[in-house]
Each structure stands twice: as structure tokens, then as C-alpha cells.
Design an enzyme around this catalytic site. Structure first.
Site, PDB file in Angstrom:
ATOM      1  N   SER A   1     -10.184  -0.248   6.992  1.00  0.00           N
ATOM      2  CA  SER A   1      -9.542  -0.083   5.689  1.00  0.00           C
ATOM      3  C   SER A   1      -8.846  -1.316   5.122  1.00  0.00           C
ATOM      4  CB  SER A   1      -8.536   1.067   5.746  1.00  0.00           C
ATOM      5  OG  SER A   1      -9.189   2.299   5.563  1.00  0.00           O
TER       6      SER A   1
ATOM      7  N   SER B   1      -9.699   1.836   2.675  1.00  0.00           N
ATOM      8  CA  SER B   1      -8.748   2.537   1.842  1.00  0.00           C
ATOM      9  C   SER B   1      -7.705   1.638   1.181  1.00  0.00           C
ATOM     10  CB  SER B   1      -8.029   3.593   2.676  1.00  0.00           C
ATOM     11  OG  SER B   1      -7.236   2.970   3.669  1.00  0.00           O
TER      12      SER B   1
ATOM     13  N   LYS C   1       0.858  -1.196   0.000  1.00  0.00           N
ATOM     14  CA  LYS C   1       0.000   0.000   0.000  1.00  0.00           C
ATOM     15  C   LYS C   1       0.891   1.242   0.000  1.00  0.00           C
ATOM     16  CE  LYS C   1      -3.968   1.916   2.596  1.00  0.00           C
ATOM     17  NZ  LYS C   1      -4.819   1.732   3.799  1.00  0.00           N
TER      18      LYS C   1
END
Lengths: 486, 97, 486
Positions: free
Chosen positions: A178, A154, A79
């Protein structure tokens, strides 16, 4: 598509260690897959072909030298709010669009040390603030199961990359859901360990007291392997727990006999419509079928989760994101004086959701409101922890939905609060710091889209949690009942 | 905590974010709505409840006082939006902090 | 009564002192003054995205010791908070500081004035925080902010541990303020917690100054004075500000609560009011750091490390009857003061010992480059010498010679005196015999004296002393000579 990319992390690592395949071959297959599909999916903000090949070579050398690498050759999506030396690290924000990290996050480093090979930096909602990846300022990520829909967020880029075989394991970060929500949307396993289990050093902060790194993978076993590689005390993070980690990969089980699973009375799934209500009731029954005893538990504070979260997280973020000021790195938009420069830089560098949260957090901490908002939320947080402690006197694990719906279409949630509602079921566990995961539990809607079952455990009981999720996954096998559209 | 009208301009000044008139209007509404939702917290009886800053209890995490290496100066200065020689450069500062 | 005498000043001091540690407060960068700009920075102290602070244990110990030195209370629980405001030399745009739970609370600073008067000033608190970087203002303005068109920043100092000492408004004059600061400085140096070099900026202070009619117990409106870079400028700035306030009130004006900068060149304070908004620091507990708990065992351990401190010493020396100037001189040289204390402990008369220590011993040390406490003259040997002087066994001339011989290692003064028969004689008969001899040999001098040239007595005394090989009691010689001549 080369079948190698469909292999899971445990499988790949075993084969590479046995020298039946090389990390280089696995990496080439993954890179080819990325080049083939990522133009359509947009999982990665930055592809790391050179670094991946370099890392793969190193893994093969280490394997040849006799190193036992638990993640030998496993293609990894990172990420893009985690630092990796020499790579662009953006948090999907214009304010960091061209920033090259000069150091590596502890969690990422541990994955690389274990033999994982970084394939790319995955998209996210800007600074991890969002539930759809639509708040990324730098790219659109599509749900591999339906390209008209969001991958969740996210950690949407990591979830989609794993789902679309662009990586075997993804690193995500979870502040209020997330990791778990995008995992549910993308039909993969997403695991948030206990707060403090995995070092946050090198993770670009959103809300320090809630942020936690965890893995996304196509199986619970792979998630457990990744967790085992990452977890454990880090002297660079004061909030990292100095406590022995029970290896999770060794705790996987095939049934749930002797476990009491709590179903939260206040989480009324009927509110989610008859189809989803039925799906979760079936999931709970499947747990019982595996030998678990279902018990009803109560979280009296459940309905206060969003309010508590949307004070604490923005308050912390308003301070954490102050450093993006155009002085030392990142974007600068000029102004007549330094104050104007700050204001223009931050106006131009942050997207609307980030601004909203900075503003609400600044307000909640400001003179005259601090006690009414921030302190009140911190007290509510104490009540969440107490409620869970009490609930866990009656059960070993808690089962709940991972998200309020399956993946939705782009631009379908224009009101911020309706987006925030997506995390209704994940936020309470985050507030209490609990380990929690999402495991595929079937499909709902038209077209049929993946759904996730959330399981949560008491603090530090990751091994028990992953063990139970493994039993559920093995018995139900929902993930395999559909394939991505690419 | 009654949901007063939030002074978005003041808050944006504290947060150092320039807002357009449109944004002021939009954020005022959105933040007002959110605060309306947040107001449900006033229902919770918290007088006797301690505040939690960290949910996993911990204390006295310290490091030994040992000096280690710093970053290479060129690496950090190469990140600077503006530099002058060995320094980071910023536009004029109006006042002391 | 003059106008000035009708007013009383009320002064409180806030001062920042950099702690002496090897590394910075929250990272491992070196804590050293100077050096090439921007060479002592890392991800943490430059506030790169993702970096996290870890507290320096030694800095916390220094704080506790500083608190104990002033009899402050050390709360069992303390924590770090964030003070949020933007400033270009503050990398995170918040400062890690302590808001409502500082490491030390209360305490008393005992200090003295030039005339030896002992005074006390209560402390409010001492808290721990981190320093900022340094800005240099360029493009006009002669290095000052006003008139500059840009600033250059060096972050080497950013993150250096800093303690902020806040006094109660107990000080009543500029002299008292300086006395207080000097006592702080002496104490910190003695404790080894700081070098306290104002010229290197390791001690910086602001003063809150107000005035009120003598006898009033109400506080007047205060101003905060900044930019005082030496004790001398503290003295001048506060004096000037008191005068300004008196003049203003006397002419019917009103004091405005504001920050005023001291202008060394102009010799006056000037308003620093800016158009910047009022501060709203939005303090909240730093979620990246965990609380500090201090138990009684640690406090006991640290209490044992606290040496005799300057104010205590000064008071003791004054009790010995030593004048304030000598007492201050000795207090400021702690190895010498230790040596002195040891000689007194060995039985030496304090004033006589002090005269040797600050006089001949310091001279010998300067000449030889050997410190007094490292010399062959032990405190016990000095006490022996002092005893010989005190008992009038030897006179001061012999004592001086003996000391020089002791310095080069000839051992016990008592032994030398006995072996060489150097004991002073007070035998009137013997001295009178010598006087007669001298007068016989110096008939002209004797005649001159009788003719009124009484200052010739010194010459004659010297001659008698010489004839006694220095052993005669000079006072007795003087007395007998005068008798003889008159």
C-alpha cells in the site's frame, strides 16, 4: 504555482534552518497549492489550514530558539488512518466519518517533533484495504499524471499529494504493498521499512502483523530523512523493535559497486507484456551499469503469496475491525436491541471490500476452518521468511517490479481478485517483514505512465536499501522526465 | 482444504454484519472464488513447518506497572453515539455473553 | 439409603480473580475499584482506533507466583490470544486472553472443610486475561438484563488484569466447592496478588455441576451455574442444583447441558438459554503482542517470594492438635499466624501459645489498638510465658496478669516471676496449712458443703487461692480441699 512547493524536504529543511525562508512561507505556499489543485485531485479528506499555520509558527519559533529540526517546515500529508489529536480521522470509512482523534500516532508525532507541518489528512482505500483508493467511502483521488486514472492504493492520497506538490512528504501505511504500489503509480518514492521499525501506535489497524508506516517522497533522500525521523522503538507498541536505527540519510551512495542484486526467477515479467518486460529488464541492466552484480535467485513460494496474504490479513482485520460497533464512537445505526444495532451499524458503516475481507477472515478463523486456512497460511508465511533468508545468502538486495501494471482507469477492475493481483510482487516482502521500496523506473503504456522498481533488503537493512535506491535514482532520474498534469 | 460452499449468513452473523439478499448472493460467489484461489496453499507441504505469528522475532515486551493519566471524560463521552450522564448508552442487551 | 445418598455430585469451578496491580493489564490507567464512571479509560482500554496493548509485567509475575503457590508447572513459553465475540462492555469486541498456552498448567489446591478434613482439588490451568467494563441495565427489569430496555456502560473496569482459574471436576459437594474457593481466596490474599473481594466483584465464579450414581466413573451431563455472588450463594446454588438434578433424574427426566443462573431471592437456578447462536470464539494469537518466555532464573526468583501458605499452615496447626476452628481463625490472620509460628519456633507449646494468641493477646490488641506482632510481647517472651505455664511454675491466673504486665513493657516473665516469687506452689504442707486457715474462717461454708451444697467448693478454692496470693496450684488446692471436707 509558487516554486517553493516543488522543493524537496531536505532542501526546505535546510533553508528553514538557515532562516533563509520561514516555515510559515513554505506552509502558505503548500496550502495555496492545495486550494488550487485539490478540488480536482482529491488527495485530502481533511485540509488542516489552521493546524498547519499553528505548527509552522511553532517550527519558526523553535528554529529561532536554535533547535536543529531535520524536517523544519516540511509540508506533510498524513494518511487518514493515522491519529492526529483534534483532527478528523476517518480511515476513509463512513463508520468513522466524523471521529475526532483525541491522541496522536507516534509516527506522526515524531514527524511533527522533527519540524514537519501537517497540511492535510490524505485519502486512502477504506481501512487501507485496496490498491486504487476506489474503496474510499469519502472521496475520489485522481492520479496527478492522468486524472482518468487511479492513484493506486491504499496510500493513494499521500502518493498523489506528494506527486502533485501538495506536500513534500507523505505518510503511508503498507500491509501488502500500500505504499509501494501508489508510489509507482504516482512517480514518487515509497518506502516500507522493516516490520516493527516504525511504531504502529495510532495507526488504525488493518492487519497487525503486516501493517507498517513509511514515507512517500519525491526523492530517496527525502524518504530517508523522514524515515530517520520516525524510526525507532516505541514503548506503546509491543511489536516495535528495540534496536538501534542506522541513520539512512547518511548512507546514501552514488553507485552500486560491490552489491549483489537478486532477480527473482519466479517473477516472470514477460507475463506483464513486452513493453513492461523490456522496461524491467532495462531497469535491472541499469543496476548492473551502476556496478551491481546481478544474480538469479529463487523464491519457490512466490506464487503462494496472494493466497497466504488473503488469509492472514483478512483474519486479523476481522478481529481488528470488531471494535467498530456503534457503542463508544463513530457511526451508529439504531436497532431494536444491541445485536441488531451492531449488525445495522456495521452493514451501513463498512463498504463492500471491507465487508468482504471481514467475512473471509471470520470464515478463516471459524471453528473447523482455522487449521486448514489460518494455520496453513501462517506456516506458508514461515516458508516465505525461509525462502528470503536463503535468497539473501546469495544477494544483498532484491530487485522486482513494484506493481503489475501502470495506473489503471477508474472502475476497470470489477473483480476483486484482479485487483488483488496488483500486489503480486509486493506481498512476498510484506509476508517476510522485509524493508522494501519503490523508486521511479520509467514509463509504460499509452499515454506513458510512471512505473516503479521495487528494491528489497534483509530485515533491518534499511540504510543499505535506501543507499542503493539513491544511487539508482541519481543515475536514472526518471521521475523528472515527466510532470504531473496539474 | 476443499473449497466448500461458504455459509455467508453464518459468517456474517459471527461478524455482526447484516447482509441483504443481494449481498449474500454476491459475497457467496466472490468469497467462493477467493477461496478457490486460496486453495493453492494445499499444494505446500507444511507438516514440518512451524507457524509464524510474528515475522520479526521478539519476546517479553512488557511495561512496568505504573499508573498514568487517563483521558478526560468529556472528551471520550463526546464521541459516544449515545450517552446518558456519565455513561455510554446502548439499546437493550438480549443476553449475557 | 435415601435417594440423595445414591448420587454423587461432580463439580468443577471456573473462577475469575482480578489481580492487584497499580495499572491495568495493557495500559497505564489506574486499576482501582469504583470511582466516577468512565474516568479511568484511555485510548487503549477504550479500544480507540489505532491503540495497542502492552502487557503489565507485574501481572505476569503475579500469575507465575500464583501458579507456584499451587505447585503448577510454569511453561517456558506462553502467549496471548484473542477471544472474539461481541459484547457492549467489551471495548475491542475481543478479549485478550490465553487459549492453548497459558502461563500456568496443572497444580493442586489443598483445602479443608469446616470439620478440618483436608482435601485436594487439581487445577487444570490458570490463565491471564483482561476484564470487561460494567453494564447496568435500565428501563425495567430491576437492574437485570431480562426486561430492561437499555443499558449503561462504565468502562473503568475494562482492561483490569484478570486471572481465570479452572479446576478439574474433583469436587464432590457444595461444601467442598466453598472450601476450594476459600483456599484460593486465602492463598491469593496471602500472596498479595489479589484483594479477592467478592462484594467488589474481584472474585467471580461459575460452577459446572453434574451428578452420577455413587460408584459410577462416568460423568453425567453438566450444567454451568452463573451469578453466584458470595460463598454463601455458591453453597446454596450448588446444593439447589444438585437437588434439582436428582429430582429430575428420579422423575425420569433428562439433564440438559445448559447455562443456569442462580436466583438468590428464589433460591433456585433457572435456565439462561438464549436465542443467541452458539459461540465460535475464533481464538488466534494476538498479533499486537509478542510471546512470553519464562526462564528458570525468573521462576527461582519468584519462588523465593512465596510465603508459607494457608493450606500448609492449616495442616501444620492440625498436626499440633489445634481444633479446626481455631486453626482457621489463625490462618486467616497471617500476621498473627506468623507471630504464632515464631512463638512455636521459640519452643512454645502450640496449643497453649494458640490460646494466648487468640485469647488474651488478641483481646489486649483490640483494647489497645496495637497489633500483637507490634506489641512489647515478643514471640520469644510469649514462649517463655508458655513454658512457665507448661512447667506449672505459674498458674493461669498469674500467667494472665504477667501477660498484661509484659504488654505494657515490663519485660521477661521469667524475671518477674523470680523477682516477685510468683512461682506456683505445689507444696502440700503449705497448702494444707492455708486450707485449715480458710476453713477456720469460713465455718459456715464448710458446714454447708458437708450438708450437700457441694458447689460451695469453688468459693472455698478461691479463698485458698487468695490466701496463697494466687500462687497455689489450683488443681491441688481443689483436690486437698475436697479430701479435707469429706
Amino acid at each position: 504555482m509558487n516554486d517553493l512547493v516543488k522543493r524537496g524536504a531536505a532542501d526546505i529543511a535546510r533553508e528553514v534552518r538557515a532562516k533563509r525562508i520561514s516555515a510559515a512561507e513554505v506552509t502558505e505556499a503548500a496550502l495555496a497549492r492545495v486550494d488550487e489543485v485539490d478540488g480536482r485531485l482529491g488527495c485530502y479528506l481533511t485540509r488542516l489550514h489552521d493546524l498547519a499555520r499553528q505548527c509552522a509558527r511553532r517550527v519558526d519559533e523553535r528554529v529561532a530558539a536554535g533547535d536543529t529540526l531535520p524536517l523544519a517546515g516540511v509540508p506533510l500529508a498524513v494518511k487518514d488512518n493515522m491519529c492526529l489529536t483534534g483532527t478528523r480521522t476517518t480511515a476513509a470509512s463512513k463508520i468513522l466519518e466524523n471521529w475526532i482523534a483525541p491522541y496522536t500516532a507516534t509516527a506522526v508525532q515524531r514527524m511533527l517533533d522533527a519540524g514537519a507541518v501537517p497540511i492535510g489528512k490524505a485519502n486512502l482505500d477504506e481501512f487501507a484495504m485496496g490498491s486504487s483508493c476506489e474503496n474510499s467511502a469519502l472521496g475520489v483521488t485522481r492520479n496527478p499524471y492522468d486524472l482518468k486514472r487511479v492513484p493506486g492504493g491504499s496510500s493513494g492520497g499521500s502518493a498523489a499529494a506528494v506527486a502533485a506538490f501538495e506536500a513534500a512528504v507523505g505518510l503511508g501505511s503498507d500491509t501488502g504493498g500500500s505504499i509501494r504500489e501508489p508510489a509507482a503509480f504516482c512517480n514518487v518514492v515509497g518506502f516500507k521499512p522493516t516490520y516493527g521499525r516504525v511504531s504502529r501506535y495510532g495507526l488504525i489497524a488493518f492487519a497487525s502483523s503486516l501493517d507498517q508506516i513509511g514515507p512517500l517522497a519525491r526523492t530517496v533522500e527525502d524518504a530517508a530523512l523522514a524515515y530517520d525521523a520516525m524510526a525507532g522503538h516505541d514503548p506503546m507498541d509491543s511489536t516495535s523493535i528495540d534496536r538501534a536505527v542506522e541513520p539512512a540519510a547518511a548512507s546514501l551512495r552514488e553507485d552500486l559497486k560491490g552489491l549483489r542484486v537478486g532477480i527473482v526467477k519466479e517473477f516472470v515479467t514477460a507475463k506483464l507484456g513486452p513493453e513492461i518486460d523490456a522496461l524491467y529488464k532495462r531497469a535491472y541492466q541499469e543496476l548492473a551499469d551502476l556496478g551491481a552484480e546481478l544474480v538469479e535467485i529463487s523464491l519457490p513460494t512466490a506464487d503462494y503469496g496472494l493466497a497466504t496474504y488473503y488469509l492472514i490479513a483478512p483474519a486479523e482485520c476481522s478481529s481488528n475491525l470488531a471494535r467498530f460497533d456503534g457503542v463508544r464512537y463513530g457511526l451508529r445505526v439504531d436497532g431494536a436491541d444491541v445485536g441488531a444495532m451492531y449488525e445495522q451499524t456495521r452493514a451501513g458503516g463498512f463498504g463492500p471490500e471491507v465487508k468482504r475481507r471481514i467475512l473471509i477472515g471470520t470464515y478463516a478463523l471459524s471453528s473447523g476452518y482455522y487449521d486448514a486456512y489460518y494455520v496453513k497460511a501462517q506456516k506458508a508465511r514461515t516458508m516465505f521468511a525461509q525462502d528470503f533468508r536463503k535468497a539473501f545468502e546469495r544477494c544483498d538486495l532484491i530487485a522486482a517490479p513494484a506493481a503489475s501494471s501502470p495506473a489503471f482507469e477508474f472502475d476497470s477492475k470489477s473483480d476483486p481478485y484482479s485487483m488483488y493481483m496488483m500486489d503480486y510482487y509486493t506481498i512476498p516482502m510484506s509476508l517476510a517483514g522485509l524493508p522494501a521500496l519503490s523508486v521511479p523506473c520509467g514509463y509504460a503504456g499509452e499515454p506513458a505512465l510512471p512505473m516503479g522498481l521495487q528494491l528489497a533488503a534483509p530485515l533491518f537493512e534499511e540504510a543499505k536499501l535506501l543507499g542503493a535506491a539513491h544511487a539508482y535514482e541519481r543515475a536514472t532520474g526518471y521521475a523528472a522526465k515527466a510532470a504531473p498534469a496539474v | 482444504m476443499a473449497s466448500e460452499k461458504i455459509d455467508v449468513r453464518y459468517v456474517a452473523k459471527l461478524a455482526r454484519i447484516a447482509l441483504s439478499e443481494d449481498e449474500v448472493e454476491r459475497f457467496e460467489k466472490q468469497l467462493g472464488d477467493l477461496l478457490g484461489h486460496v486453495d493453492v496453499l494445499s499444494e505446500l507441504e507444511t507438516a514440518a513447518v512451524p507457524a509464524t505469528a510474528q515475522v520479526v522475532e521478539s519476546k517479553n515486551v512488557e511495561r512496568a506497572d505504573e499508573a498514568g493519566p487517563s483521558l478526560d471524560r468529556e472528551t471520550i463521552l463526546s464521541m459516544a453515539p449515545q450517552r446518558q450522564g456519565a455513561f455510554f448508552r446502548v439499546p437493550k442487551i438480549i443476553a449475557e455473553p | 439409603m435415601t435417594v440423595k445418598a445414591q448420587y454423587e455430585a461432580v463439580i468443577g469451578i471456573e473462577c475469575h480473580v482480578e489481580l492487584k496491580t497499580r495499572s491495568k493489564m495493557f495500559c497505564a490507567c489506574a486499576n482501582e475499584f469504583g470511582g466516577e464512571p468512565n474516568t479511568k479509560v484511555c485510548p487503549v482500554c477504550l479500544a480507540l482506533p489505532g491503540s495497542l496493548p502492552v502487557a503489565n509485567a507485574e501481572a505476569i509475575r503475579h500469575m507465575i507466583r500464583a501458579g507456584l503457590a499451587f505447585d503448577a508447572s510454569i511453561p517456558a513459553f506462553s502467549k496471548f490470544d484473542r477471544k472474539n465475540y461481541f459484547y457492549p462492555d467489551m471495548p475491542k469486541d475481543y478479549q485478550i486472553s490465553q487459549y492453548d498456552m497459558p502461563l500456568t498448567l496443572g497444580g493442586i489446591v489443598r483445602y479443608w472443610l469446616e470439620d478440618g478434613t483436608l482435601k485436594e482439588c487439581k487445577l487444570t490451568r490458570i490463565h491471564l486475561e483482561e476484564d470487561t467494563g460494567k453494564s447496568m441495565h435500565g428501563g425495567g427489569g430491576d437492574g437485570r438484563i431480562a426486561g430492561s430496555s437499555f443499558s449503561l456502560i462504565d468502562f473503568n473496569r475494562a482492561g483490569v488484569p484478570l486471572m481465570e482459574c479452572v479446576s478439574e471436576p474433583d469436587l464432590r459437594s457444595a461444601q467442598e466447592a466453598v472450601g476450594y474457593l476459600e483456599a484460593l481466596k486465602r492463598t491469593f490474599v496471602q500472596l498479595g496478588v489479589s484483594d479477592v473481594k467478592m462484594e467488589e466483584g474481584s472474585l467471580r465464579c461459575d460452577a459446572n455441576v453434574s451428578i452420577r450414581p455413587v460408584g459410577s466413573t462416568e460423568l453425567g451431563t453438566k450444567t454451568e451455574i452463573k451469578n453466584m455472588n458470595s460463598f454463601r450463594s455458591v453453597l446454596r446454588a450448588i446444593e439447589s442444583e444438585i437437588e434439582r438434578q436428582i429430582t429430575l433424574l428420579e422423575s425420569g427426566g433428562r439433564i440438559v447441558q445448559e447455562t443456569r443462573g442462580w436466583d438468590e431471592g428464589q433460591g433456585e437456578t433457572h435456565s439462561m438459554r438464549s436465542k443467541e447462536q452458539a459461540h465460535d470464539y475464533r481464538y488466534f494469537p494476538d498479533p499486537d503482542l509478542v510471546p512470553i518466555e519464562i526462564d528458570a532464573a525468573l521462576i527461582d526468583e519468584l519462588r523465593k517470594t512465596i510465603p508459607v501458605l494457608p493450606p500448609e499452615r492449616f495442616a501444620k496447626y492440625r498436626e499440633y492438635g489445634i481444633d479446626p476452628k481455631q486453626a482457621t481463625q489463625l490462618v486467616d490472620n497471617s500476621p498473627l499466624a506468623d507471630y504464632f509460628d515464631a512463638s512455636v519456633a521459640a519452643g512454645a507449646n502450640p496449643q497453649t501459645s494458640m490460646n494466648f494468641v487468640l485469647g488474651d493477646l488478641s483481646r489486649l490488641a483490640n483494647e489497645s489498638g496495637t497489633a500483637v506482632n507490634a506489641s512489647a510481647v515478643t514471640p520469644v517472651a510469649l514462649a517463655e510465658l508458655v513454658a512457665l505455664v507448661e512447667s506449672k511454675t505459674i498458674n493461669s491466673k498469674i500467667a494472665k496478669e504477667l501477660l498484661e504486665r509484659m504488654w505494657i513493657g515490663e519485660g521477661s516473665p521469667k524475671a518477674i516471676v523470680e523477682k516477685e516469687g510468683l512461682a506456683q506452689t505445689s507444696d502440700t504442707g503449705e497448702i494444707e496449712k492455708l486450707i485449715l486457715e480458710v476453713l477456720a474462717a469460713n465455718g459456715k461454708a464448710a458446714a454447708d458443703y458437708k450438708a450437700g451444697k457441694t458447689n460451695i467448693l469453688g468459693f472455698l478454692t478461691g479463698a485458698v487461692m487468695k490466701a496463697s496470693r494466687g500462687k497455689a496450684n489450683p488443681a491441688l488446692v481443689n483436690e486437698l480441699l475436697r479430701k479435707k471436707l469429706e
